[in-house]
Structures are given as structure tokens and as C-alpha cells.
Design an enzyme around this catalytic site. Structure first.
Site, mmCIF file in Angstrom:
data_model
loop_
_atom_site.group_PDB
_atom_site.id
_atom_site.type_symbol
_atom_site.label_atom_id
_atom_site.label_comp_id
_atom_site.label_asym_id
_atom_site.label_seq_id
_atom_site.Cartn_x
_atom_site.Cartn_y
_atom_site.Cartn_z
ATOM 1 N N CYS A 384 0.828 -1.209 0.000
ATOM 2 C CA CYS A 384 0.000 0.000 0.000
ATOM 3 C C CYS A 384 0.867 1.265 0.000
ATOM 4 O O CYS A 384 1.491 1.552 -1.019
ATOM 5 C CB CYS A 384 -1.017 -0.033 1.125
ATOM 6 S SG CYS A 384 -2.492 0.911 0.678
ATOM 7 N N HIS A 510 -3.759 -4.994 0.183
ATOM 8 C CA HIS A 510 -3.214 -5.532 1.444
ATOM 9 C C HIS A 510 -3.277 -7.062 1.435
ATOM 10 O O HIS A 510 -4.260 -7.636 1.917
ATOM 11 C CB HIS A 510 -4.030 -5.010 2.626
ATOM 12 C CG HIS A 510 -3.828 -3.560 2.892
ATOM 13 N ND1 HIS A 510 -2.931 -3.090 3.824
ATOM 14 C CD2 HIS A 510 -4.391 -2.465 2.337
ATOM 15 C CE1 HIS A 510 -2.964 -1.773 3.830
ATOM 16 N NE2 HIS A 510 -3.848 -1.371 2.936
ATOM 17 N N GLU A 512 -1.804 -9.080 3.274
ATOM 18 C CA GLU A 512 -1.726 -9.639 4.628
ATOM 19 C C GLU A 512 -3.096 -10.014 5.191
ATOM 20 O O GLU A 512 -3.208 -10.925 6.003
ATOM 21 C CB GLU A 512 -0.997 -8.673 5.575
ATOM 22 C CG GLU A 512 -1.732 -7.372 5.933
ATOM 23 C CD GLU A 512 -1.531 -6.242 4.922
ATOM 24 O OE1 GLU A 512 -1.186 -6.528 3.758
ATOM 25 O OE2 GLU A 512 -1.734 -5.074 5.308
HETATM 26 N N1 GLN Z 1 -2.078 6.729 2.648
HETATM 27 C C1 GLN Z 1 -2.161 5.963 1.455
HETATM 28 C C2 GLN Z 1 -3.501 6.126 0.759
HETATM 29 O O1 GLN Z 1 -4.451 6.555 1.360
HETATM 30 C C3 GLN Z 1 -1.846 4.494 1.719
HETATM 31 C C4 GLN Z 1 -2.825 3.826 2.612
HETATM 32 C C5 GLN Z 1 -2.315 2.524 3.193
HETATM 33 O O2 GLN Z 1 -1.111 2.265 3.220
HETATM 34 N N2 GLN Z 1 -3.218 1.683 3.662
HETATM 35 O O3 GLN Z 1 -3.652 5.813 -0.385
#
Ligand code: GLN
Length: 537
Positions: A384, A510, A512
């Protein structure tokens, strides 16, 4: 259609006793005996969901397939049971009140005073029974967040009391988890706090059926008898829960104490079929007898609190067991990484993971760590924000876009390689408005991502607002950072990887959240495999 039975798990004496793990372990044992089980968590705080909390409050925010931002205990439920949960599995006081107040405004209670009892407790009970009434489950385990005696828990305890009376005795039981503190001067476990917390439950009209007692030392028969006598339960319903080397040992410990059998007896369900725990035990054996060892650096800004990265640390446990590898995780604070110390901080690692996150604190340290991994051929995995940083780093240092950035950190950059989609720009509310939940991702053949998944299309869960800016995709691919995973509907980039690097893969989603004991995530497995190879080279 199945008629579900209800098991409530309450906590006493202190918080952090591991209600989530005990609930998940019991569910695992019942599932291994052939019952269909689900677990839900009721949290007494007033946020509608934990999506607006920072990880220092309650640890990681876990995201379900249907895009619910939930308590991290739901992650344990999925990892233990290998079945998915949904929005219905996590309810907060905020959500209960939001529903009741909306109803009130719509006139549902016209002429009536809307009160905690019966309106709030009715809504709590409706949600407690929702999954049970779906006909899919034999047993619904409900974990009540907080500790008995907390002001904010009162309506939940009251709802359990009412529900207990409304259904047949054998359709609903209450397990109370408590602590027996050990006094080292007198070398004994003390039962008084447990007696008091059971008394508090009794005052609220609830007689617990089973007591699970956390203790640092074996409880022994006599103490079990004493607790049983004071708390009106049978001695065999006093369960010893000693500290275990890992959370994955808890199901077997509960099995030895016959927790599942006692629960089934009380629910008048058969315990004739012994649990089949072959897969679970196979995992434990691999986890405990590693043939390899690697050191992975987890670069993030919430490293003081490992619960902030719960699903990532557990995904490493699952993938490590799969590769028969002990994964030593070293938490590295991204705010402390600079150009001059990066070598010193990272040179000994066999793999570097840059974690998810929000806001600009620690961003430059993450970018520096990624540059180091890229230039030194160290296996790299970005998740992410970790992917977004990898894109920024490549833009600045390979393509030459000196001010490449995400508009989350620098809204004025001329090279917004990570940017918000127009639909997102219109949204101002912060709760539940990110790109959330499961989306398709199409994988490009002959890429590391494709080889990991070994299929052309996968679904992964998201939680972010910003995206790779496709305006720059051609420039990136020309220089060797390719988009190996693309959303087939929106064409958003979901995975990037480097062609000329042993293992450099970064994902916008994600992975995970989808790793479980029985199905470790392929991208974590490949990352560990690359780290093992690197450690030997
Ligand atoms: N802050 C980033 C976004 O909003 C990444 C979010 C995250 O790592 N879950 O896109």
C-alpha cells in the site's frame, strides 16, 4: 436451515487477556469437529467503526472482503478458521446508536421515548442474532470487547442477560475470561479478582457457564474446586489458560482442557466426533522446526506498537512455516532512516518490507530504505503506502522526476506519480470513504506476481485513497518498473515490480489480510523464498 446456538465471551479483571484468541481457538476446535462456526465482535466504543482510529489506539484496522473496516480480532478469526468475515461480524456502540437514531428520525418510534432499554438493547440483540438467523451456522461465538464493569459495556451485558432468558438454556452460554494473578512473595495464584468479577456478572443477572482463567502457573485441582465453589460452576468448567509460546498453541491447550467438549455438552450438541486438526498440527510442526532462518526488516512508523502491523506479522508466520523458515522480524522506525545511516541500519537484512500508512511522517525514510533495497538487490516487498513510496523513489531516482511525490504528502508537486482519482477528490467525509474491500486484479504473464499466484486473475483487499497515476505508466515501464497487476475494470495499477532485480514487488492492496494458517499468502511465500536465497548468496 440451521438453528444457531450462541456462545458469549466476556472478560473480567483486566483487558488484554486474549478474548479474541480464546474465542478463535474455541471456534477452531468446534469447526474441527465438523460444526459451522462464526465469531463476531461487539466493541463498546462510539466510533462507528475503527477506520478513523490511529493504530496506537487499538492496533491495526482489519479489512474484510466486503470492505468493512473492523477490529483486529476479526483478523484472528479469519486466520484461525480460514473462513471470511464481513461487516456483520463487527458492531460498535456507534453503529448501534447510529441505527437507532436514524430510525427515530424516520418516525419508527413515533410517540415513544427512545431509551437504552429496550431500544438500544433490542438493536444489540438483533445484531447478536443476525448471523445466527442466516441459517448458515451451528454456533455463533460473540466476543464482547472491554471488561465487565466498564460503564460503556453495560448495555451489552444487559442484552446478553435478556437474550439468555429469551432462548432455551441449552441455546446460549456465557464464557467468562479472567486472570488469576500470581503473587511471587507468597508464591500463589489469587482467585479473589475472579470471584469479584463473577460477582459483578451475577449482579447484572448473568451466571457464567464456563470460566477460562489466564494464569502464569498451573492452577491445580484444588484451586479449580475453590473457584468453582465461589462462582457456581462445576470444577471441570474452570479452564486453565496458561501463557503459550505462540497464539497458535492456544487451540491445543484449550483442547487439552476440554473447553470444546464442555461447551458442546452445555449446548446439548454431540461431542462424539473427535476434532480433525491435521492441517493445524502440520502447520505447528513446520513452524516449530525451521530449516532456514531469515531476518526481515519491517520499515514503518508505528513500530513501537507491533499490533499496528498484526496481519503482516502473522502473514510472515504462515509463510515462514510454509517455507520451513524462521522469520526474525526487526521493526525499523522509518523516521530514523537517513541517507547517512541507511547502510548501517539495513545492511544485515535478508529482506525489506515497507509497511502501509497514512500522512507524511517517516515518508523520506521509507523512500531511502527502498532505494537501498533496489540498488543492493535486497528482496523488497512494499504494501500500500509501501508501493506508493516505491513508485516515488523510482520516479525520483531512476526516471529523474526530482519532485515526484504523492499528492497526499505534497499537493503542489508537478509530478504527482501517486494521486487521487477524480471520484475520490469529491469526497470530504473521512469515515468509510476509502477504496475498501475486495477488487479484481489481472496479472501479466511472465512476471514475478504471476509466478507467485500461478493464475491470471486474483481478488485482493484494499484500504487507500491514492493510486498510481497512469499518466506516468509508459515512462516507468520503459525504465524497468512494470505494472504486473492491473484492475480490469478501472485499469488502476495494483502491482508494480522491477524487471532487473531478484525480488522487488510492491502492491497497492493488502495481501496480509488474506493470509491464514491453512492458506498462507503466495506473495509472502515468494518474498520469504527470495529472502532465503539472498541469505545464502
Ligand atoms: N495513505 C495511502 C492512501 O491513502 C496508503 C494507505 C495505506 O497504506 N493503507 O492511499
Amino acid at each position: 436451515m440451521k438453528q444457531a446456538k450462541y456462545v458469549f465471551v466476556t472478560g473480567g479483571v483486566t483487558s488484554s487477556l486474549g478474548k479474541g484468541i480464546v474465542s478463535a481457538s474455541l471456534a477452531k476446535l468446534l469447526q474441527a469437529r465438523g460444526y459451522s462456526v462464526t465469531i463476531q465482535k461487539f466493541d463498546p466504543y462510539i466510533n462507528v467503526d475503527p477506520g478513523t482510529l490511529n493504530p496506537y489506539e487499538h492496533g491495526e484496522c482489519y479489512v474484510t472482503e466486503d470492505g468493512a473496516e473492523t477490529d483486529l480480532d476479526l483478523g484472528h478469526y479469519e486466520r484461525f478458521l480460514n473462513v471470511t468475515t464481513s461487516q456483520a461480524n463487527n458492531v460498535t456502540t456507534g453503529r448501534i446508536y447510529q441505527h437507532v437514531i436514524t430510525q427515530e428520525r424516520e418516525g419508527a418510534y413515533l410517540g415513544k421515548t427512545v431509551q437504552v432499554i429496550p431500544h438500544i438493547t433490542d438493536e444489540i440483540k438483533r445484531r447478536m442474532k443476525l448471523l445466527g438467523e442466516s441459517g448458515k451456522y451451528d454456533i455463533v461465538i460473540t466476543e464482547l470487547g472491554g471488561t465487565v464493569g466498564d460503564i460503556e459495556s453495560l448495555p451489552y451485558i444487559e442484552a446478553v442477560r435478556q437474550l439468555n432468558w429469551e432462548v432455551k438454556t441449552e441455546d446460549c452460554i456465557v464464557i467468562h475470561l479472567t486472570l488469576l494473578p500470581y503473587l511471587s512473595t507468597s508464591k500463589e495464584l489469587k482467585t479473589k479478582p475472579t470471584q469479584h468479577s463473577v460477582k459483578m456478572l451475577l449482579e447484572a443477572g448473568i451466571q457464567p457457564d464456563v470460566l477460562v482463567c489466564r494464569a502464569e502457573h498451573p492452577i491445580g485441582k484444588d484451586l479449580k474446586k475453590k473457584i468453582a465453589l465461589f462462582c457456581n460452576v462445576s470444577p471441570n468448567a474452570v479452564i486453565e489458560a496458561l501463557d503459550m509460546p505462540t497464539i497458535y498453541d492456544v487451540p491445543m491447550a484449550m483442547f487439552k482442557e476440554k473447553l470444546d467438549k464442555i461447551v458442546l455438552n452445555k449446548l446439548k450438541l454431540s461431542s462424539a466426533k473427535e476434532p480433525n486438526l491435521d492441517n493445524w498440527l502440520g502447520f505447528l510442526t513446520r513452524h516449530k522446526n525451521p530449516k532456514h532462518q531469515v531476518k526481515i526488516g519491517l520499515v514503518g512508523k508505528y513500530v513501537e506498537l507491533p499490533d499496528a502491523y498484526k496481519s503482516i506479522t502473522e502473514a510472515f508466520v504462515h509463510a515462514g512455516a510454509n517455507r520451513e523458515c524462521k522469520v526474525d522480524l526487526e521493526y525499523i522506525h522509518s523516521e530514523l532512516i537517513t541517507d547517512s545511516n541507511v547502510e548501517h541500519k539495513l545492511h544485515h537484512l535478508d529482506g525489506i518490507l515497507v509497511a502501509p500508512g497514512f500522512g507524511d511522517r517517516g515518508i523520506e525514510g521509507k523512500i531511502t530504505a527502498i532505494k537501498y533495497a533496489r540498488q543492493n538487490n535486497i528482496p523488497f516487498f512494499g504494501i500500500c503506502l509501501g508501493m506508493q513510496c516505491a513508485v516515488i523513489e523510482f520516479g525520483r531516482n531512476v526516471i529523474g522526476l526530482k519532485d515526484a511525490h504523492s499528492t497526499e504528502m505534497n499537493s503542489k508537486t508537478k509530478n504527482a506519480v501517486i494521486d487521487m482519482m477524480p471520484e475520490q477528490k469529491k469526497i470530504t467525509a473521512k469515515g468509510g470513504t476509502m477504496r475498501l474491500g475486495s477488487y479484481w486484479c489481472e496479472l501479466k504473464k511472465d512476471t514475478k506476481a504471476f509466478r507467485a499466484y500461478d493464475k491470471p486473475k486474483v481478488q485482493e483487499r484494499h484500504r487507500h485513497r491514492y493510486e498510481f497515476n497512469n499518466k506516468f505508466l509508459k515512462d516507468y515501464e520503459a525504465k524497468g518498473m512494470i505494472a504486473s497487476g492491473i484492475n480490469p475494470d478501472t485499469k488502476l495499477v495494483e502491482i508494480v515490480e522491477l524487471k532487473d532485480h531478484p525480488y522487488f514487488v510492491a502492491v497497492q492492496f493488502h495481501p496480509e489480510y488474506k493470509s491464514t494458517v491453512e492458506t498462507p499468502h503466495p506473495l509472502f511465500i515468494k518474498f520469504i523464498k527470495a529472502a532465503i536465497e539472498y541469505s545464502k548468496s
